[in-house]
Design an enzyme around this catalytic site. Structure first.
Site, mmCIF file in Angstrom:
data_model
loop_
_atom_site.group_PDB
_atom_site.id
_atom_site.type_symbol
_atom_site.label_atom_id
_atom_site.label_comp_id
_atom_site.label_asym_id
_atom_site.label_seq_id
_atom_site.Cartn_x
_atom_site.Cartn_y
_atom_site.Cartn_z
ATOM 1 N N HIS A 1 0.822 -1.213 0.000
ATOM 2 C CA HIS A 1 0.000 0.000 0.000
ATOM 3 C C HIS A 1 0.862 1.273 0.000
ATOM 4 O O HIS A 1 0.331 2.372 -0.210
ATOM 5 C CB HIS A 1 -0.935 -0.007 1.208
ATOM 6 C CG HIS A 1 -2.259 0.641 0.940
ATOM 7 N ND1 HIS A 1 -2.488 1.444 -0.155
ATOM 8 C CD2 HIS A 1 -3.430 0.595 1.625
ATOM 9 C CE1 HIS A 1 -3.734 1.869 -0.130
ATOM 10 N NE2 HIS A 1 -4.330 1.371 0.937
ATOM 11 N N ASP B 1 -1.940 2.288 -4.731
ATOM 12 C CA ASP B 1 -3.187 2.753 -4.126
ATOM 13 C C ASP B 1 -4.296 1.718 -4.362
ATOM 14 O O ASP B 1 -4.243 0.929 -5.307
ATOM 15 C CB ASP B 1 -3.604 4.093 -4.712
ATOM 16 C CG ASP B 1 -2.627 5.212 -4.368
ATOM 17 O OD1 ASP B 1 -1.967 5.107 -3.309
ATOM 18 O OD2 ASP B 1 -2.506 6.160 -5.165
#
Length: 425
Positions: free
Chosen positions: A397, A401
Protein backbone atom coordinates in the site's frame (compact mmCIF):
# COMPACT_ATOMS: atom_id res chain seq x y z
CA UNK A 1 52.09 -35.43 8.66
CA UNK A 2 50.56 -31.97 8.38
CA UNK A 3 47.37 -30.06 9.09
CA UNK A 4 44.84 -28.82 6.52
CA UNK A 5 42.10 -26.30 7.34
CA UNK A 6 38.99 -26.41 5.19
CA UNK A 7 37.34 -22.98 5.22
CA UNK A 8 33.90 -21.87 4.02
CA UNK A 9 34.68 -20.57 0.52
CA UNK A 10 33.35 -17.39 -1.06
CA UNK A 11 30.28 -18.69 -2.90
CA UNK A 12 29.75 -15.41 -4.72
CA UNK A 13 26.64 -13.25 -5.19
CA UNK A 14 27.71 -11.09 -2.26
CA UNK A 15 27.12 -13.94 0.24
CA UNK A 16 28.81 -13.12 3.56
CA UNK A 17 27.63 -16.08 5.62
CA UNK A 18 25.97 -19.48 5.27
CA UNK A 19 23.98 -21.79 7.49
CA UNK A 20 25.20 -25.27 8.33
CA UNK A 21 22.36 -27.68 7.51
CA UNK A 22 24.04 -31.12 7.60
CA UNK A 23 27.37 -32.66 8.59
CA UNK A 24 28.70 -35.69 6.71
CA UNK A 25 31.88 -36.21 8.78
CA UNK A 26 32.90 -36.25 12.43
CA UNK A 27 36.24 -36.25 14.30
CA UNK A 28 38.04 -39.52 13.75
CA UNK A 29 36.67 -40.14 10.23
CA UNK A 30 39.23 -40.90 7.54
CA UNK A 31 38.04 -39.36 4.29
CA UNK A 32 38.95 -39.54 0.63
CA UNK A 33 39.41 -36.65 -1.75
CA UNK A 34 36.08 -35.24 -3.02
CA UNK A 35 34.17 -36.79 -0.10
CA UNK A 36 31.21 -34.74 1.16
CA UNK A 37 32.05 -32.75 4.29
CA UNK A 38 29.11 -30.47 5.04
CA UNK A 39 25.99 -28.98 3.44
CA UNK A 40 25.54 -25.22 3.79
CA UNK A 41 22.63 -23.01 2.75
CA UNK A 42 22.82 -19.50 1.35
CA UNK A 43 19.53 -17.75 0.67
CA UNK A 44 17.57 -20.62 -0.93
CA UNK A 45 20.40 -22.64 -2.42
CA UNK A 46 21.95 -25.60 -0.59
CA UNK A 47 25.58 -26.34 -1.47
CA UNK A 48 27.44 -29.60 -0.83
CA UNK A 49 31.00 -28.83 0.29
CA UNK A 50 33.51 -31.53 -0.66
CA UNK A 51 37.05 -32.10 0.53
CA UNK A 52 39.92 -31.17 -1.84
CA UNK A 53 42.26 -33.54 0.03
CA UNK A 54 42.26 -36.94 1.71
CA UNK A 55 43.04 -37.22 5.39
CA UNK A 56 41.89 -37.77 8.96
CA UNK A 57 39.26 -35.43 10.41
CA UNK A 58 40.62 -33.90 13.64
CA UNK A 59 37.87 -31.42 14.41
CA UNK A 60 34.71 -29.89 12.95
CA UNK A 61 33.46 -26.39 13.75
CA UNK A 62 29.84 -25.28 13.87
CA UNK A 63 26.50 -26.78 14.88
CA UNK A 64 23.62 -27.56 12.54
CA UNK A 65 21.58 -24.39 12.18
CA UNK A 66 24.55 -22.11 12.98
CA UNK A 67 25.38 -19.20 10.66
CA UNK A 68 29.09 -19.02 9.85
CA UNK A 69 30.90 -16.25 7.93
CA UNK A 70 32.83 -16.84 4.72
CA UNK A 71 36.41 -17.81 5.53
CA UNK A 72 35.55 -19.62 8.77
CA UNK A 73 37.31 -22.91 9.41
CA UNK A 74 34.78 -25.73 9.15
CA UNK A 75 36.97 -28.85 9.18
CA UNK A 76 40.50 -29.45 10.48
CA UNK A 77 42.27 -32.48 8.99
CA UNK A 78 45.53 -34.34 9.34
CA UNK A 79 46.99 -35.11 5.92
CA UNK A 80 50.08 -36.67 4.39
CA UNK A 81 52.92 -34.20 3.86
CA UNK A 82 53.57 -30.89 5.55
CA UNK A 83 50.07 -29.44 5.23
CA UNK A 84 49.48 -25.72 5.14
CA UNK A 85 48.39 -24.58 8.60
CA UNK A 86 48.89 -25.05 12.30
CA UNK A 87 46.16 -26.67 14.34
CA UNK A 88 43.52 -24.21 15.50
CA UNK A 89 41.77 -26.47 17.95
CA UNK A 90 42.66 -29.17 20.39
CA UNK A 91 42.03 -32.65 18.98
CA UNK A 92 38.63 -33.99 19.93
CA UNK A 93 38.51 -36.27 22.95
CA UNK A 94 38.92 -39.88 21.84
CA UNK A 95 35.88 -42.07 21.91
CA UNK A 96 35.73 -44.84 24.55
CA UNK A 97 38.07 -47.69 23.65
CA UNK A 98 36.28 -51.02 23.11
CA UNK A 99 37.12 -53.88 25.45
CA UNK A 100 39.65 -56.44 24.34
CA UNK A 101 36.89 -59.05 24.12
CA UNK A 102 35.11 -57.15 21.36
CA UNK A 103 37.58 -55.03 19.35
CA UNK A 104 35.90 -52.59 16.95
CA UNK A 105 37.07 -52.65 13.34
CA UNK A 106 38.46 -49.33 12.01
CA UNK A 107 36.00 -47.09 10.19
CA UNK A 108 36.43 -47.03 6.40
CA UNK A 109 37.33 -43.69 4.82
CA UNK A 110 34.38 -41.41 4.07
CA UNK A 111 33.61 -41.80 0.39
CA UNK A 112 34.71 -45.46 0.32
CA UNK A 113 32.18 -48.34 0.04
CA UNK A 114 30.42 -48.70 3.38
CA UNK A 115 30.59 -51.89 5.45
CA UNK A 116 27.57 -53.28 7.30
CA UNK A 117 27.15 -51.56 10.70
CA UNK A 118 28.15 -53.44 13.84
CA UNK A 119 25.87 -53.15 16.84
CA UNK A 120 27.48 -51.50 19.86
CA UNK A 121 27.66 -53.33 23.18
CA UNK A 122 25.23 -52.45 25.92
CA UNK A 123 27.02 -53.91 28.96
CA UNK A 124 26.23 -51.84 32.04
CA UNK A 125 23.49 -49.82 30.33
CA UNK A 126 20.23 -49.30 32.25
CA UNK A 127 17.24 -51.39 31.29
CA UNK A 128 15.17 -49.69 28.59
CA UNK A 129 11.68 -48.53 29.48
CA UNK A 130 10.30 -50.30 26.42
CA UNK A 131 11.43 -53.58 24.88
CA UNK A 132 10.29 -55.97 22.19
CA UNK A 133 10.89 -59.64 21.62
CA UNK A 134 11.06 -61.74 18.51
CA UNK A 135 7.76 -62.82 17.04
CA UNK A 136 6.73 -66.22 18.47
CA UNK A 137 9.05 -65.86 21.49
CA UNK A 138 6.63 -65.86 24.45
CA UNK A 139 7.81 -63.60 27.33
CA UNK A 140 8.51 -65.66 30.50
CA UNK A 141 6.28 -64.71 33.42
CA UNK A 142 4.43 -66.38 36.31
CA UNK A 143 0.68 -67.09 35.86
CA UNK A 144 -0.15 -64.44 38.50
CA UNK A 145 1.93 -61.86 36.63
CA UNK A 146 0.26 -62.75 33.36
CA UNK A 147 -3.17 -62.41 34.94
CA UNK A 148 -2.30 -59.00 36.41
CA UNK A 149 -0.93 -57.83 33.06
CA UNK A 150 -4.15 -58.98 31.37
CA UNK A 151 -6.26 -57.08 33.88
CA UNK A 152 -4.18 -53.94 33.33
CA UNK A 153 -4.29 -54.29 29.55
CA UNK A 154 -0.49 -54.54 29.23
CA UNK A 155 1.13 -56.58 26.44
CA UNK A 156 3.99 -58.49 28.06
CA UNK A 157 5.82 -58.50 24.71
CA UNK A 158 6.85 -54.90 25.44
CA UNK A 159 7.81 -55.21 29.13
CA UNK A 160 11.52 -55.61 30.00
CA UNK A 161 12.06 -58.52 32.40
CA UNK A 162 14.62 -58.32 35.22
CA UNK A 163 14.11 -61.76 36.68
CA UNK A 164 16.23 -64.84 35.95
CA UNK A 165 16.46 -65.48 32.23
CA UNK A 166 14.56 -62.24 31.50
CA UNK A 167 11.52 -63.39 33.50
CA UNK A 168 8.90 -60.63 33.98
CA UNK A 169 7.97 -59.92 37.58
CA UNK A 170 5.16 -57.91 39.14
CA UNK A 171 7.72 -55.22 39.92
CA UNK A 172 8.59 -55.04 36.22
CA UNK A 173 4.93 -54.26 35.50
CA UNK A 174 5.04 -51.42 38.05
CA UNK A 175 8.22 -49.99 36.54
CA UNK A 176 6.78 -50.30 33.02
CA UNK A 177 3.69 -48.27 34.01
CA UNK A 178 5.80 -45.69 35.88
CA UNK A 179 8.10 -45.21 32.89
CA UNK A 180 5.20 -44.32 30.60
CA UNK A 181 4.21 -47.71 29.24
CA UNK A 182 0.86 -47.65 27.49
CA UNK A 183 -2.09 -49.42 29.12
CA UNK A 184 -4.62 -50.64 26.58
CA UNK A 185 -8.02 -48.97 26.70
CA UNK A 186 -11.22 -49.41 24.81
CA UNK A 187 -11.39 -47.70 21.44
CA UNK A 188 -14.18 -45.42 22.63
CA UNK A 189 -12.42 -44.24 25.80
CA UNK A 190 -10.54 -40.90 25.41
CA UNK A 191 -6.90 -40.95 26.45
CA UNK A 192 -5.22 -37.93 28.01
CA UNK A 193 -2.03 -36.84 26.23
CA UNK A 194 0.49 -34.48 27.78
CA UNK A 195 3.49 -34.88 25.48
CA UNK A 196 5.32 -31.86 24.02
CA UNK A 197 7.71 -32.11 21.10
CA UNK A 198 10.21 -29.40 20.23
CA UNK A 199 11.62 -28.88 16.74
CA UNK A 200 14.42 -26.45 16.06
CA UNK A 201 13.62 -24.35 12.99
CA UNK A 202 16.69 -24.44 10.76
CA UNK A 203 17.65 -24.63 7.11
CA UNK A 204 15.04 -23.89 4.49
CA UNK A 205 12.22 -23.57 7.02
CA UNK A 206 14.15 -20.89 8.90
CA UNK A 207 14.84 -19.00 5.66
CA UNK A 208 11.13 -19.10 4.81
CA UNK A 209 10.17 -17.96 8.31
CA UNK A 210 12.62 -15.06 8.23
CA UNK A 211 11.49 -13.96 4.78
CA UNK A 212 7.78 -14.09 5.65
CA UNK A 213 8.34 -12.25 8.92
CA UNK A 214 10.40 -9.59 7.16
CA UNK A 215 7.74 -9.15 4.46
CA UNK A 216 4.87 -8.75 6.95
CA UNK A 217 6.91 -6.44 9.17
CA UNK A 218 8.03 -4.14 6.36
CA UNK A 219 5.07 -4.13 3.97
CA UNK A 220 1.61 -2.69 4.73
CA UNK A 221 -0.50 -5.16 2.76
CA UNK A 222 -3.76 -4.34 1.03
CA UNK A 223 -5.83 -7.36 -0.08
CA UNK A 224 -8.22 -7.42 -3.01
CA UNK A 225 -10.35 -10.39 -4.16
CA UNK A 226 -12.34 -10.62 -7.39
CA UNK A 227 -14.62 -13.32 -8.77
CA UNK A 228 -13.82 -14.41 -12.34
CA UNK A 229 -15.74 -16.53 -14.83
CA UNK A 230 -13.12 -18.82 -16.40
CA UNK A 231 -15.54 -20.94 -18.44
CA UNK A 232 -14.15 -19.69 -21.77
CA UNK A 233 -10.49 -19.99 -20.83
CA UNK A 234 -11.12 -23.52 -19.53
CA UNK A 235 -12.80 -24.47 -22.81
CA UNK A 236 -9.86 -23.02 -24.74
CA UNK A 237 -7.37 -24.84 -22.52
CA UNK A 238 -9.14 -28.18 -23.02
CA UNK A 239 -9.23 -27.70 -26.80
CA UNK A 240 -5.55 -26.74 -27.00
CA UNK A 241 -4.57 -29.73 -24.89
CA UNK A 242 -6.64 -32.06 -27.07
CA UNK A 243 -4.90 -30.83 -30.23
CA UNK A 244 -1.40 -30.08 -28.99
CA UNK A 245 1.54 -31.18 -31.11
CA UNK A 246 4.22 -33.67 -30.15
CA UNK A 247 6.62 -32.09 -27.69
CA UNK A 248 4.17 -29.47 -26.50
CA UNK A 249 3.43 -29.57 -22.75
CA UNK A 250 0.01 -30.02 -21.26
CA UNK A 251 -1.44 -26.63 -20.42
CA UNK A 252 -2.58 -25.68 -16.93
CA UNK A 253 -4.19 -22.36 -16.03
CA UNK A 254 -0.86 -20.84 -14.98
CA UNK A 255 0.38 -20.07 -18.52
CA UNK A 256 -2.85 -18.14 -19.17
CA UNK A 257 -2.30 -16.11 -16.01
CA UNK A 258 1.30 -15.44 -17.04
CA UNK A 259 0.30 -14.28 -20.51
CA UNK A 260 -2.51 -12.12 -19.10
CA UNK A 261 -0.10 -10.49 -16.63
CA UNK A 262 2.37 -9.86 -19.43
CA UNK A 263 -0.35 -7.97 -21.31
CA UNK A 264 -1.62 -5.94 -18.33
CA UNK A 265 1.58 -5.03 -16.44
CA UNK A 266 2.94 -2.53 -19.01
CA UNK A 267 -0.04 -0.32 -18.13
CA UNK A 268 0.85 -0.54 -14.42
CA UNK A 269 4.63 -0.12 -14.23
CA UNK A 270 4.49 0.60 -10.49
CA UNK A 271 3.19 -2.95 -9.94
CA UNK A 272 5.90 -4.72 -11.98
CA UNK A 273 8.46 -3.38 -9.57
CA UNK A 274 10.71 -3.94 -6.56
CA UNK A 275 10.82 -1.45 -3.69
CA UNK A 276 14.11 -0.91 -1.85
CA UNK A 277 12.57 0.58 1.28
CA UNK A 278 15.96 0.98 2.96
CA UNK A 279 17.11 3.31 0.19
CA UNK A 280 13.63 4.63 -0.58
CA UNK A 281 13.94 3.66 -4.26
CA UNK A 282 11.30 1.98 -6.43
CA UNK A 283 12.72 0.05 -9.38
CA UNK A 284 10.21 -0.39 -12.21
CA UNK A 285 11.09 -3.05 -14.76
CA UNK A 286 10.40 -3.27 -18.47
CA UNK A 287 11.14 -7.00 -18.32
CA UNK A 288 8.48 -9.16 -16.67
CA UNK A 289 10.01 -11.86 -14.46
CA UNK A 290 7.19 -13.84 -12.83
CA UNK A 291 7.89 -15.88 -9.71
CA UNK A 292 5.95 -19.13 -9.37
CA UNK A 293 5.51 -20.07 -5.70
CA UNK A 294 6.27 -23.81 -5.61
CA UNK A 295 5.90 -26.28 -2.76
CA UNK A 296 8.96 -28.54 -2.50
CA UNK A 297 10.11 -31.21 -0.02
CA UNK A 298 12.40 -28.56 1.47
CA UNK A 299 9.67 -25.91 1.77
CA UNK A 300 8.29 -23.08 -0.32
CA UNK A 301 10.50 -21.84 -3.17
CA UNK A 302 9.88 -19.23 -5.86
CA UNK A 303 11.53 -20.17 -9.18
CA UNK A 304 11.25 -17.49 -11.85
CA UNK A 305 9.87 -17.44 -15.40
CA UNK A 306 12.12 -14.80 -16.93
CA UNK A 307 11.01 -12.45 -19.68
CA UNK A 308 7.41 -13.60 -19.70
CA UNK A 309 6.67 -10.74 -22.10
CA UNK A 310 8.68 -12.55 -24.79
CA UNK A 311 7.16 -16.04 -24.35
CA UNK A 312 4.09 -17.54 -25.98
CA UNK A 313 1.59 -19.76 -24.17
CA UNK A 314 3.42 -23.03 -24.85
CA UNK A 315 6.79 -21.57 -23.93
CA UNK A 316 5.34 -20.33 -20.64
CA UNK A 317 3.98 -23.80 -19.89
CA UNK A 318 7.33 -25.46 -20.67
CA UNK A 319 9.25 -23.01 -18.51
CA UNK A 320 6.87 -23.34 -15.56
CA UNK A 321 7.24 -27.12 -15.73
CA UNK A 322 11.03 -26.94 -16.01
CA UNK A 323 11.74 -24.51 -13.18
CA UNK A 324 9.17 -26.09 -10.85
CA UNK A 325 10.78 -29.50 -11.35
CA UNK A 326 14.23 -27.99 -10.75
CA UNK A 327 13.04 -26.40 -7.51
CA UNK A 328 11.52 -29.68 -6.28
CA UNK A 329 14.58 -31.83 -7.04
CA UNK A 330 17.03 -29.24 -5.67
CA UNK A 331 18.80 -28.53 -8.96
CA UNK A 332 17.55 -24.95 -9.40
CA UNK A 333 20.31 -22.34 -9.58
CA UNK A 334 20.47 -19.04 -7.69
CA UNK A 335 19.53 -17.19 -10.88
CA UNK A 336 16.45 -19.40 -11.32
CA UNK A 337 15.38 -18.67 -7.73
CA UNK A 338 15.83 -14.91 -7.67
CA UNK A 339 15.00 -11.71 -9.53
CA UNK A 340 11.21 -11.97 -9.85
CA UNK A 341 9.27 -8.72 -10.30
CA UNK A 342 5.83 -10.12 -9.37
CA UNK A 343 4.74 -13.52 -8.03
CA UNK A 344 1.88 -15.95 -8.67
CA UNK A 345 0.99 -18.26 -5.80
CA UNK A 346 -1.55 -21.02 -6.38
CA UNK A 347 -2.71 -23.96 -4.28
CA UNK A 348 -4.34 -25.61 -7.29
CA UNK A 349 -7.25 -27.87 -6.34
CA UNK A 350 -6.61 -26.98 -2.66
CA UNK A 351 -6.99 -23.28 -3.42
CA UNK A 352 -10.03 -22.72 -1.22
CA UNK A 353 -12.44 -19.82 -1.51
CA UNK A 354 -9.93 -17.02 -0.97
CA UNK A 355 -6.44 -16.39 0.36
CA UNK A 356 -4.47 -13.41 1.64
CA UNK A 357 -1.02 -14.05 0.13
CA UNK A 358 2.10 -12.43 1.61
CA UNK A 359 4.09 -10.33 -0.86
CA UNK A 360 7.46 -11.73 -1.88
CA UNK A 361 9.63 -8.87 -0.60
CA UNK A 362 10.96 -6.63 -2.20
CA UNK A 363 8.21 -6.99 -4.81
CA UNK A 364 5.05 -4.90 -4.43
CA UNK A 365 2.34 -7.33 -5.58
CA UNK A 366 1.35 -10.99 -5.57
CA UNK A 367 -1.52 -12.77 -7.37
CA UNK A 368 -3.23 -15.85 -5.88
CA UNK A 369 -5.55 -17.93 -8.06
CA UNK A 370 -7.92 -19.97 -5.90
CA UNK A 371 -9.90 -23.15 -6.58
CA UNK A 372 -11.82 -23.42 -9.86
CA UNK A 373 -15.37 -24.63 -9.14
CA UNK A 374 -18.67 -25.10 -10.95
CA UNK A 375 -21.07 -22.49 -9.57
CA UNK A 376 -24.61 -21.39 -10.46
CA UNK A 377 -24.54 -17.90 -12.00
CA UNK A 378 -27.40 -15.60 -13.03
CA UNK A 379 -27.08 -14.52 -16.68
CA UNK A 380 -29.94 -12.29 -17.72
CA UNK A 381 -33.15 -14.16 -16.96
CA UNK A 382 -31.47 -17.54 -16.60
CA UNK A 383 -29.40 -19.40 -14.05
CA UNK A 384 -26.57 -21.40 -15.54
CA UNK A 385 -23.54 -23.26 -14.23
CA UNK A 386 -20.19 -21.59 -14.95
CA UNK A 387 -16.60 -22.35 -14.00
CA UNK A 388 -15.80 -19.70 -11.42
CA UNK A 389 -12.65 -18.74 -9.54
CA UNK A 390 -11.86 -16.14 -6.93
CA UNK A 391 -8.58 -14.37 -7.63
CA UNK A 392 -6.87 -13.08 -4.52
CA UNK A 393 -4.19 -10.42 -4.59
CA UNK A 394 -2.06 -8.40 -2.19
CA UNK A 395 -0.32 -5.08 -2.85
CA UNK A 396 2.21 -2.92 -1.05
CA UNK A 397 0.00 0.00 0.00
CA UNK A 398 3.02 2.31 0.15
CA UNK A 399 3.38 2.00 -3.62
CA UNK A 400 0.00 0.85 -4.96
CA UNK A 401 -3.19 2.75 -4.13
CA UNK A 402 -6.42 0.83 -3.64
CA UNK A 403 -7.92 2.28 -6.82
CA UNK A 404 -4.94 1.20 -8.94
CA UNK A 405 -4.98 -2.27 -7.35
CA UNK A 406 -8.67 -2.71 -8.18
CA UNK A 407 -8.22 -1.37 -11.72
CA UNK A 408 -5.28 -3.72 -12.30
CA UNK A 409 -7.24 -6.80 -11.17
CA UNK A 410 -10.27 -5.75 -13.23
CA UNK A 411 -8.15 -5.58 -16.38
CA UNK A 412 -6.63 -8.96 -15.54
CA UNK A 413 -10.14 -10.35 -15.07
CA UNK A 414 -11.25 -8.99 -18.46
CA UNK A 415 -8.46 -10.84 -20.27
CA UNK A 416 -9.10 -14.10 -18.44
CA UNK A 417 -12.84 -14.00 -19.01
CA UNK A 418 -12.35 -13.24 -22.72
CA UNK A 419 -9.12 -15.14 -23.48
CA UNK A 420 -9.09 -14.13 -27.15
CA UNK A 421 -7.93 -10.71 -25.93
CA UNK A 422 -4.77 -12.28 -24.54
CA UNK A 423 -3.64 -13.05 -28.08
CA UNK A 424 -4.73 -9.80 -29.72
CA UNK A 425 -2.43 -6.82 -30.26
Amino acid sequence: MGRYLFRLPDIGEGVAEAEIVAWHVKPGDRILEDASLVDVMTDKATVDMTSPVAGLVIAVSGEIGELVPVGSVLVEMEIEGEGEAEALTEPAAPEPVPTAASPAPPDPPIGAPAKPPVAAGTQGAPTAAFATRAVGNAPPAAPATRRRAHDLGIALQYVPGTGPGGRITSGDLDRYIASGGTIATSASAPVQRDGISETRIIGMRRKIAEKMQDAKRRIPHIAYVEECDLTEVEALRADLNAHRKDGQPKLTLLPFFIRALARVLPDFPQINARYDDDAGVLKQYDAIHIGIATQTPAGLMVPVVRHAEARDLWDCASEVSRISAAARDGSATREELSGSTITITSLGTLGGITTTPIINHPEVAIIGPNKLVDRPVVQGSFVTVRKMMNISSSFDHRIVDGYDAALFVQQLKRLLEHPALIFMD
